[in-house]
Design a protein around this motif. Structure first.
Motif, PDB file in Angstrom:
ATOM      1  N   PHE A  37       0.839  -1.206   0.000  1.00  0.00           N
ATOM      2  CA  PHE A  37       0.000   0.000   0.000  1.00  0.00           C
ATOM      3  C   PHE A  37       0.877   1.259   0.000  1.00  0.00           C
ATOM      4  CE2 PHE A  37      -2.768   3.130   2.114  1.00  0.00           C
ATOM      5  CZ  PHE A  37      -3.948   2.973   1.393  1.00  0.00           C
ATOM      6  N   HIS A  41       1.486   3.878  -3.354  1.00  0.00           N
ATOM      7  CA  HIS A  41       1.196   5.312  -3.248  1.00  0.00           C
ATOM      8  C   HIS A  41       2.440   6.153  -3.529  1.00  0.00           C
ATOM      9  CE1 HIS A  41      -2.640   4.077  -1.465  1.00  0.00           C
ATOM     10  NE2 HIS A  41      -3.055   5.289  -1.773  1.00  0.00           N
ATOM     11  N   TYR A  44       3.013   6.255  -7.196  1.00  0.00           N
ATOM     12  CA  TYR A  44       2.075   7.215  -7.809  1.00  0.00           C
ATOM     13  C   TYR A  44       2.575   8.643  -7.646  1.00  0.00           C
ATOM     14  CZ  TYR A  44      -1.965   4.421  -9.233  1.00  0.00           C
ATOM     15  OH  TYR A  44      -2.792   3.578  -9.900  1.00  0.00           O
ATOM     16  N   MET A 101      -4.359  -6.900  -3.328  1.00  0.00           N
ATOM     17  CA  MET A 101      -4.643  -6.838  -1.879  1.00  0.00           C
ATOM     18  C   MET A 101      -6.153  -7.072  -1.701  1.00  0.00           C
ATOM     19  SD  MET A 101      -3.935  -3.631   0.660  1.00  0.00           S
ATOM     20  CE  MET A 101      -5.281  -2.552   0.193  1.00  0.00           C
ATOM     21  N   GLY A 118      -6.404   9.735   0.064  1.00  0.00           N
ATOM     22  CA  GLY A 118      -5.980  10.215  -1.253  1.00  0.00           C
ATOM     23  C   GLY A 118      -6.402  11.658  -1.487  1.00  0.00           C
ATOM     24  N   PHE A 124      -1.913  15.529  -7.107  1.00  0.00           N
ATOM     25  CA  PHE A 124      -2.997  15.160  -8.015  1.00  0.00           C
ATOM     26  C   PHE A 124      -3.885  16.376  -8.290  1.00  0.00           C
ATOM     27  CE2 PHE A 124      -7.237  13.285  -8.847  1.00  0.00           C
ATOM     28  CZ  PHE A 124      -6.918  12.416  -9.879  1.00  0.00           C
ATOM     29  N   LYS A 125      -4.201  17.105  -7.216  1.00  0.00           N
ATOM     30  CA  LYS A 125      -5.076  18.284  -7.391  1.00  0.00           C
ATOM     31  C   LYS A 125      -4.360  19.392  -8.155  1.00  0.00           C
ATOM     32  CE  LYS A 125      -8.278  16.840  -4.249  1.00  0.00           C
ATOM     33  NZ  LYS A 125      -8.740  16.543  -2.949  1.00  0.00           N
ATOM     34  N   MET A 286     -12.270  -0.090  -7.609  1.00  0.00           N
ATOM     35  CA  MET A 286     -11.420  -0.731  -6.599  1.00  0.00           C
ATOM     36  C   MET A 286     -11.896  -0.354  -5.190  1.00  0.00           C
ATOM     37  SD  MET A 286      -7.379  -0.125  -5.972  1.00  0.00           S
ATOM     38  CE  MET A 286      -7.583   1.604  -5.622  1.00  0.00           C
ATOM     39  N   VAL A 287     -12.252   0.918  -5.028  1.00  0.00           N
ATOM     40  CA  VAL A 287     -12.724   1.382  -3.719  1.00  0.00           C
ATOM     41  C   VAL A 287     -13.991   0.622  -3.334  1.00  0.00           C
ATOM     42  CG1 VAL A 287     -13.719   3.374  -2.511  1.00  0.00           C
ATOM     43  CG2 VAL A 287     -11.646   3.648  -3.864  1.00  0.00           C
ATOM     44  N   ILE A 291     -13.974  -1.394   0.052  1.00  0.00           N
ATOM     45  CA  ILE A 291     -14.655  -0.922   1.275  1.00  0.00           C
ATOM     46  C   ILE A 291     -16.181  -0.891   1.108  1.00  0.00           C
ATOM     47  CG2 ILE A 291     -12.672   0.475   2.027  1.00  0.00           C
ATOM     48  CD1 ILE A 291     -14.264   2.989   1.147  1.00  0.00           C
ATOM     49  N   GLY A 296     -14.995   6.904   3.151  1.00  0.00           N
ATOM     50  CA  GLY A 296     -13.542   6.851   2.965  1.00  0.00           C
ATOM     51  C   GLY A 296     -12.808   7.269   4.229  1.00  0.00           C
ATOM     52  N   THR A 297     -11.519   6.967   4.282  1.00  0.00           N
ATOM     53  CA  THR A 297     -10.744   7.382   5.466  1.00  0.00           C
ATOM     54  C   THR A 297     -10.685   8.908   5.541  1.00  0.00           C
ATOM     55  OG1 THR A 297      -8.756   7.068   4.134  1.00  0.00           O
ATOM     56  CG2 THR A 297      -9.264   5.342   5.725  1.00  0.00           C
ATOM     57  N   GLY A 302     -17.185   8.147  -0.032  1.00  0.00           N
ATOM     58  CA  GLY A 302     -16.456   7.046  -0.674  1.00  0.00           C
ATOM     59  C   GLY A 302     -16.808   6.924  -2.142  1.00  0.00           C
ATOM     60  N   TYR A 305     -18.874   9.747  -3.846  1.00  0.00           N
ATOM     61  CA  TYR A 305     -18.089  10.961  -4.096  1.00  0.00           C
ATOM     62  C   TYR A 305     -17.225  10.757  -5.346  1.00  0.00           C
ATOM     63  CZ  TYR A 305     -14.052  13.908  -4.207  1.00  0.00           C
ATOM     64  OH  TYR A 305     -13.056  14.734  -4.672  1.00  0.00           O
ATOM     65  N   LEU A 306     -16.573   9.611  -5.406  1.00  0.00           N
ATOM     66  CA  LEU A 306     -15.645   9.357  -6.524  1.00  0.00           C
ATOM     67  C   LEU A 306     -16.399   9.296  -7.849  1.00  0.00           C
ATOM     68  CD1 LEU A 306     -13.384   6.742  -4.717  1.00  0.00           C
ATOM     69  CD2 LEU A 306     -12.741   9.076  -5.328  1.00  0.00           C
ATOM     70  N   ALA A 309     -16.949  12.842  -8.990  1.00  0.00           N
ATOM     71  CA  ALA A 309     -15.719  13.435  -9.539  1.00  0.00           C
ATOM     72  C   ALA A 309     -15.459  12.872 -10.935  1.00  0.00           C
ATOM     73  CB  ALA A 309     -14.540  13.155  -8.611  1.00  0.00           C
TER      74      ALA A 309
HETATM   75  C1  HEM Z   1      -7.003   0.226  -1.057  1.00  0.00           C
HETATM   76  C2  HEM Z   1      -6.838   1.165  -1.942  1.00  0.00           C
HETATM   77  C3  HEM Z   1      -7.568   2.471  -1.933  1.00  0.00           C
HETATM   78  C4  HEM Z   1      -8.751   2.812  -1.356  1.00  0.00           C
HETATM   79  C5  HEM Z   1      -9.697   1.940  -0.558  1.00  0.00           C
HETATM   80  C6  HEM Z   1      -8.989   4.221  -1.658  1.00  0.00           C
HETATM   81  C7  HEM Z   1     -10.081   4.935  -1.237  1.00  0.00           C
HETATM   82  C8  HEM Z   1     -10.345   6.234  -1.547  1.00  0.00           C
HETATM   83  C9  HEM Z   1     -11.515   6.962  -1.140  1.00  0.00           C
HETATM   84  C10 HEM Z   1     -12.664   6.383  -0.335  1.00  0.00           C
HETATM   85  C11 HEM Z   1     -11.382   8.223  -1.591  1.00  0.00           C
HETATM   86  C12 HEM Z   1     -12.365   9.376  -1.372  1.00  0.00           C
HETATM   87  C13 HEM Z   1     -11.847  10.269  -0.302  1.00  0.00           C
HETATM   88  C14 HEM Z   1     -12.010   9.724   1.094  1.00  0.00           C
HETATM   89  O1  HEM Z   1     -13.104   9.807   1.663  1.00  0.00           O
HETATM   90  O2  HEM Z   1     -11.015   9.201   1.637  1.00  0.00           O
HETATM   91  C15 HEM Z   1     -10.151   8.306  -2.301  1.00  0.00           C
HETATM   92  C16 HEM Z   1      -9.678   9.432  -2.937  1.00  0.00           C
HETATM   93  C17 HEM Z   1      -8.509   9.456  -3.635  1.00  0.00           C
HETATM   94  N1  HEM Z   1      -7.584   8.451  -3.769  1.00  0.00           N
HETATM   95 FE1  HEM Z   1      -7.795   6.559  -3.145  1.00  0.00          FE
HETATM   96  N2  HEM Z   1      -7.960   4.681  -2.422  1.00  0.00           N
HETATM   97  C18 HEM Z   1      -7.069   3.647  -2.618  1.00  0.00           C
HETATM   98  C19 HEM Z   1      -5.897   3.704  -3.331  1.00  0.00           C
HETATM   99  C20 HEM Z   1      -5.407   4.822  -3.943  1.00  0.00           C
HETATM  100  C21 HEM Z   1      -4.163   4.884  -4.672  1.00  0.00           C
HETATM  101  C22 HEM Z   1      -3.178   3.703  -4.901  1.00  0.00           C
HETATM  102  C23 HEM Z   1      -4.026   6.160  -5.077  1.00  0.00           C
HETATM  103  C24 HEM Z   1      -2.857   6.692  -5.825  1.00  0.00           C
HETATM  104  C25 HEM Z   1      -2.345   7.880  -5.601  1.00  0.00           C
HETATM  105  C26 HEM Z   1      -5.187   6.907  -4.637  1.00  0.00           C
HETATM  106  C27 HEM Z   1      -5.422   8.237  -4.858  1.00  0.00           C
HETATM  107  C28 HEM Z   1      -6.554   8.924  -4.516  1.00  0.00           C
HETATM  108  C29 HEM Z   1      -6.814  10.287  -4.917  1.00  0.00           C
HETATM  109  C30 HEM Z   1      -5.929  11.173  -5.756  1.00  0.00           C
HETATM  110  C31 HEM Z   1      -8.047  10.621  -4.358  1.00  0.00           C
HETATM  111  C32 HEM Z   1      -8.783  11.962  -4.519  1.00  0.00           C
HETATM  112  C33 HEM Z   1      -9.666  11.852  -5.746  1.00  0.00           C
HETATM  113  C34 HEM Z   1     -10.512  13.084  -6.016  1.00  0.00           C
HETATM  114  O3  HEM Z   1     -10.705  13.909  -5.097  1.00  0.00           O
HETATM  115  O4  HEM Z   1     -11.013  13.194  -7.138  1.00  0.00           O
HETATM  116  N3  HEM Z   1      -6.010   6.058  -3.947  1.00  0.00           N
HETATM  117  N4  HEM Z   1      -9.523   7.076  -2.262  1.00  0.00           N
END
Ligand code: HEM
Length: 351
Positions: A37, A41, A44, A101, A118, A124-125, A286-287, A291, A296-297, A302, A305-306, A309
């Protein structure tokens, strides 16, 4: 050789390879997949850094008052956009590795990460902002900088204020000289009726396009006029009518040497948008798999929202929609001989 360069020093591997500290280790709770994990990241973020580096260099060229189309500059832009596309494809594929995973493996350490998310990927932003995503068009505006640190917020807001890649594209397209140069059209043979104060080529094109519409598509005529003729700016519009006409012209006559690089620029920008959307889609799926419908964390809804976007954050959609206005090649107006010469390879001066 006392001062010889060393692989590990040059790449500062001592820093990079010491940067995977597992929260689960600190808390003495075994979670094997946390290493994956972290590394995914980090990979990325390194690639985001490279994407920003490429985007900055492309924008520096396009910011010049006039990009010299007859120089290596345009080639450099195309080459770097192509590289950005390849990187984005790799980023999409990295999700395959992340998906090795399982949700249970993730649960072993997920709660230890809260409230990190994330959302806090400021690179990214920043990339989205530099490409042209404005605050007004963001989904989930309440979150977008709420969890960032001040210097990161400042960098993103600065990028939003500065001219973006889409705006530079608009300016570059508007500068396309062919329709302003009257001599290019002296022997153009109009195929429909001329209209006062309108360029004969565009009068022809509009008429041919309208004739090509099937009955259920007739309202595309109004859409055509909005895109190519109406000057008033509507919400979310980034390309002016003049820029849209130039982009359409490039797509239609891309076979001519002068238009080949411009066509590739448009094509790569579409590809970048498509890869970013594919990444968003794969990340969202994947999310969901990881989950389910839990939040989301970072505290967003979660997956929902995605999805928002994904639907809203397309940056070059105005170029993508131009395909609605293409006509068959055999119905294209024949360019004037002067224009054909203008778009051809420059012939050597006669001795
Ligand atoms: C187990 C893997 C992952 C899970 C469960 C996950 C989950 C999430 C969730 C739920 C969000 C929404 C924000 C929140 O409430 O936290 C988010 C946003 C985001 N995640 Fe992940 N994520 C994963 C892996 C990754 C990876 C590998 C990247 C690579 C950089 C990534 C990049 C981002 C980005 C850039 C956002 C913001 C997207 C936006 O605002 O448009 N995530 N992620």
């Amino acid at each position: 050789m006392a001062n010889s360069m060393h692989y590990g020093d040059y790449l500062q591997l001592d820093k990079i390879l010491q940067a995977q500290t597992m929260e689960s280790d600190k808390q003495n709770k075994s979670a094997h997949d946390e290493m994956l994990f972290i590394i995914i990241h980090q990979a990325y973020e390194l690639w985001f850094k490279q994407l920003l580096h490429e985007a900055d260099s492309i924008m520096a060229i396009m910011k010049k008052p006039a990009v010299n189309d007859n120089s290596p500059e345009l080639q450099t832009v195309v080459h770097r956009l192509a590289r950005m596309t390849s990187i984005l494809k790799l980023l999409v594929h990295q999700i395959d590795i992340m998906e090795t995973m399982t949700p249970m493996d993730f649960l072993d350490f997920r709660d230890m990460l809260r409230p990190a998310s994330g959302f806090q990927s400021w690179q990214f932003k920043l990339l989205e902002a530099k490409l042209g995503l404005k605050y007004a068009h963001r989904h989930g505006q309440e979150y977008y900088i709420s969890q960032l640190r001040q210097p990161q917020i400042d960098a993103i807001q600065l990028a939003e204020k500065e001219v973006s890649l889409v705006e530079l594209l608009n300016q570059w397209l508007e500068r396309m000289p062919f329709f302003d140069e009257k001599e290019n059209w002296k022997n153009y043979k109009t195929v429909t009726s001329p209209e006062k104060n309108k360029h004969p080529f565009w009068v022809d094109y509009r008429n041919i396009y309208i004739q090509s519409l099937a009955d259920p598509e007739k309202n595309n005529q109004q859409f055509y006029d909005e895109v190519f003729e109406t000057e008033t700016s509507s919400e979310g519009r980034q390309l002016s009518p003049k820029a849209n006409r130039a982009a359409l012209f490039i797509m239609l006559y891309r076979g001519y040497p002068m238009l080949q690089l411009p066509f590739q620029i448009l094509n790569y920008l579409l590809e970048i948008d498509e890869q970013l959307s594919t990444w968003r889609y794969r990340h969202m799926s994947m999310v969901h798999r990881m989950i389910g419908t839990r939040i989301g964390t970072g505290g967003s809804s979660g997956r929902d929202y995605l999805r928002g976007a994904l639907e809203k954050h397309s940056i070059f959609s105005e170029i993508a929609r131009l395909t609605s206005f293409l006509i068959e090649r055999r119905r294209l107006p024949q360019l004037s001989p002067e224009m054909e010469r203008r778009l051809g390879f420059v012939s050597p001066p006669t001795p």
